[in-house]
Design a protein around this motif. Structure first.
Motif, PDB file in Angstrom:
ATOM      1  N   ILE A  48       7.034  -3.181  -3.218  1.00 36.38           N
ATOM      2  CA  ILE A  48       6.528  -4.426  -3.798  1.00 36.38           C
ATOM      3  C   ILE A  48       5.143  -4.780  -3.272  1.00 36.38           C
ATOM      4  O   ILE A  48       4.403  -5.519  -3.914  1.00 36.38           O
ATOM      5  CB  ILE A  48       7.534  -5.567  -3.528  1.00 36.38           C
ATOM      6  CG1 ILE A  48       7.429  -6.633  -4.601  1.00 36.38           C
ATOM      7  CG2 ILE A  48       7.344  -6.173  -2.136  1.00 36.38           C
ATOM      8  CD1 ILE A  48       8.612  -7.508  -4.723  1.00 36.38           C
ATOM      9  N   ALA A  49       4.795  -4.247  -2.106  1.00 39.34           N
ATOM     10  CA  ALA A  49       3.539  -4.677  -1.500  1.00 39.34           C
ATOM     11  C   ALA A  49       2.341  -3.851  -1.948  1.00 39.34           C
ATOM     12  O   ALA A  49       1.208  -4.181  -1.617  1.00 39.34           O
ATOM     13  CB  ALA A  49       3.663  -4.640   0.017  1.00 39.34           C
ATOM     14  N   ALA A  96      -1.794  -4.049 -12.331  1.00 33.99           N
ATOM     15  CA  ALA A  96      -1.405  -5.401 -12.725  1.00 33.99           C
ATOM     16  C   ALA A  96      -1.951  -6.333 -11.645  1.00 33.99           C
ATOM     17  O   ALA A  96      -1.343  -6.509 -10.598  1.00 33.99           O
ATOM     18  CB  ALA A  96       0.112  -5.524 -12.819  1.00 33.99           C
ATOM     19  N   GLN A 100      -1.211  -6.737  -7.806  1.00 38.99           N
ATOM     20  CA  GLN A 100       0.216  -6.731  -7.523  1.00 38.99           C
ATOM     21  C   GLN A 100       0.937  -5.646  -8.304  1.00 38.99           C
ATOM     22  O   GLN A 100       2.041  -5.854  -8.799  1.00 38.99           O
ATOM     23  CB  GLN A 100       0.812  -8.093  -7.897  1.00 38.99           C
ATOM     24  CG  GLN A 100       0.408  -9.222  -6.997  1.00 38.99           C
ATOM     25  CD  GLN A 100       0.069 -10.458  -7.796  1.00 38.99           C
ATOM     26  OE1 GLN A 100      -1.053 -10.644  -8.243  1.00 38.99           O
ATOM     27  NE2 GLN A 100       1.043 -11.301  -8.014  1.00 38.99           N
ATOM     28  N   GLN A 127       4.388  -4.669  -7.013  1.00 33.65           N
ATOM     29  CA  GLN A 127       5.369  -5.721  -7.303  1.00 33.65           C
ATOM     30  C   GLN A 127       5.859  -5.611  -8.744  1.00 33.65           C
ATOM     31  O   GLN A 127       7.058  -5.614  -9.017  1.00 33.65           O
ATOM     32  CB  GLN A 127       4.741  -7.110  -7.095  1.00 33.65           C
ATOM     33  CG  GLN A 127       5.736  -8.219  -7.408  1.00 33.65           C
ATOM     34  CD  GLN A 127       5.089  -9.567  -7.679  1.00 33.65           C
ATOM     35  OE1 GLN A 127       3.928  -9.659  -8.079  1.00 33.65           O
ATOM     36  NE2 GLN A 127       5.834 -10.624  -7.467  1.00 33.65           N
ATOM     37  N   GLN A 128       4.931  -5.483  -9.668  1.00 30.21           N
ATOM     38  CA  GLN A 128       5.331  -5.489 -11.074  1.00 30.21           C
ATOM     39  C   GLN A 128       6.140  -4.243 -11.440  1.00 30.21           C
ATOM     40  O   GLN A 128       7.100  -4.323 -12.187  1.00 30.21           O
ATOM     41  CB  GLN A 128       4.104  -5.642 -11.973  1.00 30.21           C
ATOM     42  CG  GLN A 128       3.450  -7.015 -11.840  1.00 30.21           C
ATOM     43  CD  GLN A 128       4.463  -8.143 -11.986  1.00 30.21           C
ATOM     44  OE1 GLN A 128       5.286  -8.165 -12.894  1.00 30.21           O
ATOM     45  NE2 GLN A 128       4.444  -9.089 -11.057  1.00 30.21           N
ATOM     46  N   ILE A 155       9.584  -4.740  -9.881  1.00 36.70           N
ATOM     47  CA  ILE A 155      10.386  -5.715 -10.620  1.00 36.70           C
ATOM     48  C   ILE A 155      10.901  -5.068 -11.912  1.00 36.70           C
ATOM     49  O   ILE A 155      12.043  -5.296 -12.321  1.00 36.70           O
ATOM     50  CB  ILE A 155       9.556  -6.995 -10.906  1.00 36.70           C
ATOM     51  CG1 ILE A 155       9.213  -7.717  -9.591  1.00 36.70           C
ATOM     52  CG2 ILE A 155      10.286  -7.928 -11.849  1.00 36.70           C
ATOM     53  CD1 ILE A 155      10.391  -8.203  -8.793  1.00 36.70           C
ATOM     54  N   CYS A 187       8.179  -8.106   4.406  1.00 39.12           N
ATOM     55  CA  CYS A 187       6.842  -7.524   4.254  1.00 39.12           C
ATOM     56  C   CYS A 187       5.794  -8.232   5.093  1.00 39.12           C
ATOM     57  O   CYS A 187       4.825  -7.641   5.523  1.00 39.12           O
ATOM     58  CB  CYS A 187       6.424  -7.536   2.787  1.00 39.12           C
ATOM     59  SG  CYS A 187       5.846  -9.136   2.187  1.00 39.12           S
ATOM     60  N   GLU A 223       3.580 -10.097   4.153  1.00 32.37           N
ATOM     61  CA  GLU A 223       2.289 -10.289   3.500  1.00 32.37           C
ATOM     62  C   GLU A 223       2.445 -11.100   2.221  1.00 32.37           C
ATOM     63  O   GLU A 223       1.640 -11.000   1.305  1.00 32.37           O
ATOM     64  CB  GLU A 223       1.542  -8.970   3.296  1.00 32.37           C
ATOM     65  CG  GLU A 223       2.359  -7.835   2.744  1.00 32.37           C
ATOM     66  CD  GLU A 223       1.591  -6.509   2.777  1.00 32.37           C
ATOM     67  OE1 GLU A 223       0.711  -6.348   1.934  1.00 32.37           O
ATOM     68  OE2 GLU A 223       1.874  -5.654   3.637  1.00 32.37           O
ATOM     69  N   ILE A 257       4.650 -11.161  -0.310  1.00 32.65           N
ATOM     70  CA  ILE A 257       4.954 -10.625  -1.627  1.00 32.65           C
ATOM     71  C   ILE A 257       6.424 -10.252  -1.819  1.00 32.65           C
ATOM     72  O   ILE A 257       6.922 -10.236  -2.940  1.00 32.65           O
ATOM     73  CB  ILE A 257       4.014  -9.425  -1.939  1.00 32.65           C
ATOM     74  CG1 ILE A 257       4.074  -9.025  -3.420  1.00 32.65           C
ATOM     75  CG2 ILE A 257       4.332  -8.219  -1.068  1.00 32.65           C
ATOM     76  CD1 ILE A 257       3.339  -9.928  -4.335  1.00 32.65           C
ATOM     77  N   CYS A 258       7.160  -9.992  -0.718  1.00 30.80           N
ATOM     78  CA  CYS A 258       8.541  -9.542  -0.917  1.00 30.80           C
ATOM     79  C   CYS A 258       9.474 -10.703  -1.202  1.00 30.80           C
ATOM     80  O   CYS A 258      10.534 -10.520  -1.805  1.00 30.80           O
ATOM     81  CB  CYS A 258       9.035  -8.736   0.278  1.00 30.80           C
ATOM     82  SG  CYS A 258       9.440  -9.722   1.735  1.00 30.80           S
ATOM     83  N   MET A 291       1.790 -12.123 -16.902  1.00 30.78           N
ATOM     84  CA  MET A 291       1.570 -11.753 -15.501  1.00 30.78           C
ATOM     85  C   MET A 291       1.661 -12.989 -14.603  1.00 30.78           C
ATOM     86  O   MET A 291       2.250 -12.926 -13.517  1.00 30.78           O
ATOM     87  CB  MET A 291       0.195 -11.084 -15.366  1.00 30.78           C
ATOM     88  CG  MET A 291      -0.184 -10.666 -13.966  1.00 30.78           C
ATOM     89  SD  MET A 291       0.890  -9.413 -13.253  1.00 30.78           S
ATOM     90  CE  MET A 291       1.041 -10.035 -11.580  1.00 30.78           C
ATOM     91  N   ALA A 308       5.205 -13.516 -14.189  1.00 33.01           N
ATOM     92  CA  ALA A 308       5.870 -12.393 -13.517  1.00 33.01           C
ATOM     93  C   ALA A 308       5.543 -12.333 -12.035  1.00 33.01           C
ATOM     94  O   ALA A 308       6.164 -11.583 -11.294  1.00 33.01           O
ATOM     95  CB  ALA A 308       5.469 -11.073 -14.179  1.00 33.01           C
ATOM     96  N   LYS A 331      10.981 -15.869 -15.439  1.00 34.11           N
ATOM     97  CA  LYS A 331      11.423 -14.570 -15.972  1.00 34.11           C
ATOM     98  C   LYS A 331      11.494 -14.607 -17.499  1.00 34.11           C
ATOM     99  O   LYS A 331      11.052 -13.682 -18.182  1.00 34.11           O
ATOM    100  CB  LYS A 331      12.774 -14.189 -15.360  1.00 34.11           C
ATOM    101  CG  LYS A 331      13.252 -12.786 -15.641  1.00 34.11           C
ATOM    102  CD  LYS A 331      12.165 -11.723 -15.487  1.00 34.11           C
ATOM    103  CE  LYS A 331      11.688 -11.565 -14.057  1.00 34.11           C
ATOM    104  NZ  LYS A 331      10.438 -10.773 -13.975  1.00 34.11           N
ATOM    105  N   HIS A 355       7.932 -14.585 -18.790  1.00 40.77           N
ATOM    106  CA  HIS A 355       7.307 -13.272 -18.596  1.00 40.77           C
ATOM    107  C   HIS A 355       7.724 -12.309 -19.709  1.00 40.77           C
ATOM    108  O   HIS A 355       6.895 -11.708 -20.381  1.00 40.77           O
ATOM    109  CB  HIS A 355       7.699 -12.727 -17.200  1.00 40.77           C
ATOM    110  CG  HIS A 355       7.594 -11.233 -17.039  1.00 40.77           C
ATOM    111  ND1 HIS A 355       8.411 -10.525 -16.209  1.00 40.77           N
ATOM    112  CD2 HIS A 355       6.778 -10.313 -17.619  1.00 40.77           C
ATOM    113  CE1 HIS A 355       8.092  -9.235 -16.256  1.00 40.77           C
ATOM    114  NE2 HIS A 355       7.124  -9.080 -17.112  1.00 40.77           N
TER     115      HIS A 355
END
Lengths: 234, 637, 257
Positions: free
Chosen positions: B74-75, B158, B161, B164-165, B168, C58, C60, C62-63, C154, C157, C181, C184
């Motif tokens: 994801i990172a 994307a 990210q 991440q995308q 997902i 993470c 950072e 994002i997780c 995006m 998302a 969701k 998105h």
């Protein structure tokens, strides 16, 4: 394969909408919208009290509203059911929301939410009791000192000369303003009408219409108490 | 041990097609009778579990996080490569194959790399169909950028990210299979051992991280997609939870571990700020498209960057590698940064940093254009450092980012234990000694969507699998093994925390097995690591119990494995008397200070065999032959 | 600098919990909030006490693993920031901080600051995907997507599934998560075939998970580390109601061969 979970869904189609929180919010929004339009009409009617021949104008207005008993009762029942649905649905959502967080925070600091939105559960019940009082005061006359059938001018002026009654009206109408500041905007959002381009417009519409309603309605008891209205009545 | 890589014959362009055609298939009605375990739910694991579920297999997927959506794929920020040639700039499958092989400094298997390039185009299609919101042009077509030293624009992205995308997307595909009942998802569950019966992988032992319960899960095949081992350095851009435990325990059960010393040091990370630092944050490489990297010309120049005139600046990448300049590959750029810092020209408080300066781009393109391209990255930088990169040049320094090494796999992604498949960063296969930017996402998804579902099917179809139950002696033995390990860790009750040991190990690894290595240092490191290991088992403090949620216990098991792996990495680095890609041995460099490969003696994959707790591991070699791309010195000048 | 922490300690879902006070001297302003808790935990272990359990991975931003309330605000309430990316320079020397886990029936507490957010996974399982089996995709450029739609998709998302929206919502509603969701996928041409089904199924799932209702107060948007707009909730509401009215019973006949 159970690809159509809709068919699996325990909820019957027609009830499905109401059984979800979003469906309930729709009901609140639609009934709220109807009540909102009614309060605007109601206020505009009442503002005829500022006309030079106010007593006659208001009496004629009352006659007009009572011209057809069937229509009058249809409207009254319609409004009543909106009111009841609005209140009952909110009560259900309130319970749902309480159950969604049984243990609260030791500290909770609001961020973007408005004061109006945070006080909906206060302004709402106050308005509920206000409506009951208001009906008994100026529609049924049971809590009015000298109620005269079909003479709204008289009933308003005499009714508002009681400072306590007027005070309650002022408080309730301030609450109405507060309620609608969030309620009207919320109505658009619940019905799916939000767009970055119009977000501020809708917000401003809500605030301005709520303020106008509140000020318009409050002005009447205030003007009565100040003696600006009703000098002709003893 | 002889290593059969099962590379197909015939022209490389047809190799994967031919292999697929020659594979055995499983009758649709029989697929549900097979049970496959997938460990890890990053790009490779989630995509593999979802695809196997769609095929009709009975799949159980595991992850240690609270949800499969958290895996560290994801990172990834920058993007994913694919040989679509949408830009009409001369890209092709063959060119992507060539670039990846060359970028890996000729230490990867040609056929694996070719297949990777071949299926890259399908990945983009699959992800678009899943609803991955890739960047688009105004006309509605997919946007591309050039990335990480590539001279064609083949990177799809994307925003910042991309990982991440893509994750997902794979996660959603996985959850769709969970909903349909094809995949059983066990989150917060960590694999602690592999069950091998009759020389076949037949299951795993797991620890439920909430209850502490150790459990046996039997299967017909096991796929490990458990990521890389960068956290052996303690400080890396990996997630705190990223670990080598699943792979390492499989290694101890007989899977060979390949090229452990091939680690990638990413040139653009935010420098360390203090002792308490728990991890490093990457700044996407895409920043190098518009940023210029420099340090002061003179050692000890402590003036603030705006006070240093043009003549006193050394844009060292542009000077040393004029044709690639600031876009030179990761290993080259990282090493150059280390060199200038070693010369005392590093910037920032610690002297371990170089400037990445956007002044010229802002002047040329305007601040808004830069904000549009990198706005979110600049925000991250400012959030962490408190400095505004629009005004002050960024400070960056290399950090451990990716590990090219991993469990040895053949062309079918199967390890030396039949039935044990290894996917994504956890295997060693595609990146050689250095990975190019935007290739990790490509490999993870290639393995998971388009390779493993075929090769696992083939394995199940052609292998006679006896019925085995959880009562089998091997399964019970593995469970007992895991119980003993937990008890052992909890019984020490020493004085030093797990993190203290981890930090100590990390520092040794970084100093002696990091960006530059030499014989003496590696030998010293091996000695120190053995001492650390000894002390660990006598003096580690793991509070709490094993029958409960216990993060310290989880971490203790992982650090114990890192300590053992660290030793193997140093051994591997010591054994490889050449420099290639991310492995730079100071003794083996050209007069200009570039990596000097030794193709005559070291064109092989090192595959280490575990021989027991106190026995020396045995080195096996898989020779690499290059029929299509002739090895040459990588030159980015 | 020196801080005083009040941290919610609870050894398990059914154990009693309480706020426990810790003095934190020597906090460096370049530390992240989690690194500050790391330092606290190291000192607790050395003292022979149980360290504070909190979720993180993470580090950072994002997780989506980390997250708790700081002084009554999810992730501390700083714009677009998760606790792992929140640095101590935002706090003042001598400040007293209150740290509590997310609170919601749908997020049962696991231990200390850790909660169980698997309800989010189940909402996704209900329809948060596009049904496209591996291998059945047309060329990536076969369907052009207007840039603005791709950008809006995006934006939605970007959700990291951390649960801050639920935690900060006065009603513990998951509307923003679910809406992100739905928006998105429903904004993209690939998401159209399942558009209405998706809205119906995900909203139904959200209801079954004991989340509260949206009362449009915007607390979620304010604390969302990815700045996801409540405009998405309006989209969800719209698609859900359209779907409720246009829904037909599934045709039972299946082709047999």
């Amino acid at each position: 394969m159970a690809s159509t979970a809709v068919a699996n869904s325990k909820l019957h189609q027609s009830l499905a909408l109401y059984q979800t929180a979003i469906g309930k919010k729709y009901v609140v929004a639609v009934t709220g919208a109807i009540l909102f339009f009614f309060t605007i009409g109601h206020m505009l009617g009442n503002l005829q009290i500022y006309l030079p021949n106010a007593q006659e104008a208001l009496a004629n207005y009352a006659k007009l509203l009572h011209a057809s008993a069937e229509l009058l009762w249809a409207v009254r029942l319609g409004l009543l059911s909106c009111f009841v649905l609005h209140v009952v649905t909110i009560a259900q959502l309130y319970n749902l929301n309480r159950a969604a967080r049984p243990q609260g925070y030791v500290r909770k600091t609001p961020t973007l939410s408005t004061y109006a939105s945070r006080t909906m559960y206060l302004s709402g019940p106050i308005l509920f009791f206000f409506v009951l009082y208001h009906l008994s005061h100026l529609t049924l006359g049971s809590t009015h000192p000298r109620y005269v059938e079909m003479d709204p001018y008289h009933n308003l002026v005499i009714g508002f000369r009681q400072p306590l009654a007027s005070l309650f009206y002022v408080i309730a109408m301030s609450m109405l303003g507060l309620h609608l500041t969030h309620g009207v905007w919320s109505m658009f959002q619940s019905m799916g009408l939000n767009h970055p381009k119009y977000r501020n417009l809708l917000r401003n519409f809500a605030t301005i219409s709520a303020a106008a309603l509140s000020i318009g309605n409050i002005s009447i008891p205030v003007c009565v108490l100040l003696g600006i209205i009703g000098k002709d009545l003893v | 041990m002889t290593l059969n890589s099962r590379i197909p014959g015939g022209p490389i362009e047809r190799a994967w097609q031919t292999t697929k055609f020659n594979m055995k298939l499983v009758n649709p009605a029989n697929k549900r009778k097979y049970h496959v375990i997938v460990v890890g739910t990053g790009l490779a694991g989630a995509s593999c579990a979802a695809s196997l579920g769609e095929l009709g297999y009975n799949v159980t997927a595991f992850c240690f996080q609270d949800s499969p959506r958290r895996a560290h794929s994801i990172a990834a920020q920058g993007g994913i490569n694919a040989a679509k040639n949408y830009r009409n700039d001369g890209d092709s499958i063959y060119r992507l194959f060539y670039d990846t092989l060359k970028g890996g400094d000729f230490r990867a298997r040609e056929h694996n790399v070719y297949r990777l390039a071949e299926v890259s185009v399908n990945i983009i299609d699959q992800c678009v169909a899943q609803g991955v919101p890739f960047a688009r042009e105004y006309g509605g077509t997919l946007a591309n950028r050039s990335f990480g030293g590539a001279q064609v624009s083949r990177t799809f992205y994307a925003r910042g990210q991309t990982g991440q995308q893509l994750l997902i997307g794979a996660y959603q595909a996985l959850e769709r299979q969970v909903a349909s009942g094809q995949v059983k998802m066990l989150a917060r569950t960590e694999m602690v051992d592999l069950i091998v019966i009759d020389n076949k992988a037949r299951g795993i032992v797991t620890r439920n991280l909430i209850t502490g319960k150790l459990e046996i899960h039997m299967a017909d095949a096991v796929a490990l997609a458990t990521g890389g081992y960068g956290n052996v350095f303690y400080l890396s851009t990996n997630a705190k939870g990223s670990n080598v435990t699943a792979g390492w325990r499989a290694h101890k059960r007989g899977a060979l571990f390949s090229n452990p010393c091939f680690t990638q040091i990413h040139p653009t990370c935010i420098p360390v700020s203090g002792e308490y630092q728990s991890k490093l944050t990457l700044m996407s490489e895409s920043l190098r498209n518009d940023g210029r990297i420099w340090v002061p010309k003179n050692a000890g120049d402590r003036r603030s960057p705006d006070q240093i005139p043009e003549d006193d600046r050394d844009y060292y990448l542009e000077r040393m590698y004029p044709s690639f300049g600031n876009l030179s590959p990761r290993d080259i750029s990282s090493r150059a940064a280390k060199r200038v810092c070693d010369e005392g020209r590093g910037v920032g408080e610690t002297g371990l940093g170089v400037y990445l300066d956007f002044r010229d781009s802002i002047q040329r393109l305007g601040e808004n254009a830069i904000r549009e391209r990198y706005g979110n990255l600049f925000e991250i930088y400012e959030r962490i450092t408190g400095e505004n990169p629009y005004k002050v040049p960024m400070r960056i320094f290399p950090a451990v980012h990716y590990t090219m090494g991993g469990l040895w796999v053949d062309y079918h992604l199967m390890s030396t234990i039949p039935g044990l498949f290894v996917l994504g960063e956890a295997n060693f296969s595609d990146h050689g000694a250095n990975r190019l930017g935007a290739s990790a996402l490509m490999q993870g998804l290639a393995d998971g969507y388009f390779v493993a579902p075929y090769t696992i099917t083939n394995y199940l179809a052609e292998t006679k699998l006896e019925k085995v139950s959880a009562d089998h002696a091997e399964a019970k033995g593995a469970l007992e093994n895991a119980t003993n390990l937990t008890n052992r860790l909890l019984s020490i009750r020493g004085k030093k925390t797990v993190t203290q040991f981890h930090r100590e190990l990390g520092k040794i690894m970084w100093d002696y097995c990091g960006m530059a290595r030499n014989k003496q240092g590696l030998e010293f490191a091996i000695g120190r690591i053995r001492e650390i290991r000894e002390e660990f088992w006598q003096n580690v403090s793991v509070p709490g119990s094993g029958s409960d949620l216990n993060q310290q216990l989880e971490n203790a098991g992982r650090v114990a494995d890192f300590i053992e792996l660290g030793e193997l990495m140093c051994l591997d680095a010591l054994d490889r008397n050449e420099s290639c890609g991310g492995h730079f041995r100071e003794e083996y460099q050209t007069p200009e200070g570039e990596a000097q490969r030794d193709d005559e003696n070291y064109a092989y994959v090192a595959a280490w065999e575990y021989k027991g707790e106190n026995a020396a591991p045995v080195l096996n070699k898989e020779p690499l032959s290059f029929e299509y791309v002739k090895p040459a010195q990588r030159s980015y000048k | 600098m020196k801080l005083t922490l009040n941290v919610w300690r609870q050894s398990g879902p059914n154990a009693p919990g309480k706020m426990v006070r810790y003095d934190m001297p020597g906090v460096n302003e370049d530390m992240s909030f989690l690194e500050m808790l790391d330092v606290l935990n190291e000192s607790l272990i050395v003292k022979g006490e149980e360290p504070v359990t909190f979720e993180h991975d993470c580090r950072e931003g994002i997780c989506g693993s980390c997250g708790f309330m700081i002084n009554g605000k999810a992730h501390g309430g700083f714009p677009k920031t998760t606790v792992c990316q929140l640095h101590m320079r935002h706090f003042k020397d001598g400040e007293e901080l209150f740290i509590e886990p997310w609170r919601a029936s749908a997020f049962p507490l696991v231990k200390d600051l850790m909660v169980d957010r698997s309800a989010f996974d189940r909402i996704i399982q209900a329809g948060g995907y596009i049904s496209v089996p591996t291998g059945s995709a047309p060329d990536g450029n076969a369907i052009p997507i207007p840039k603005s739609n791709a950008d809006r998709a995006m934006d939605a998302a970007a959700c990291i599934g951390c649960g801050a929206c639920v935690a900060s919502c006065p009603n513990a509603s998951a509307s923003l998560f679910t809406a992100a969701k739905v928006a998105h996928l429903n904004l993209l041409p690939q998401g159209q075939p399942e558009k209405f089904d998706r809205a119906l199924r995900m909203v139904t799932a959200m209801n079954e998970e004991l989340f509260g209702s949206c009362t449009n107060m915007q607390e979620c948007e304010a604390t969302c580390p990815k700045g996801i707009s409540i405009e998405n909730i309006a989209i969800l509401n719209r698609h859900f109601v359209e779907a409720s009215f246009s829904e037909r019973p599934a045709t039972a006949e299946v082709g047999a061969g």
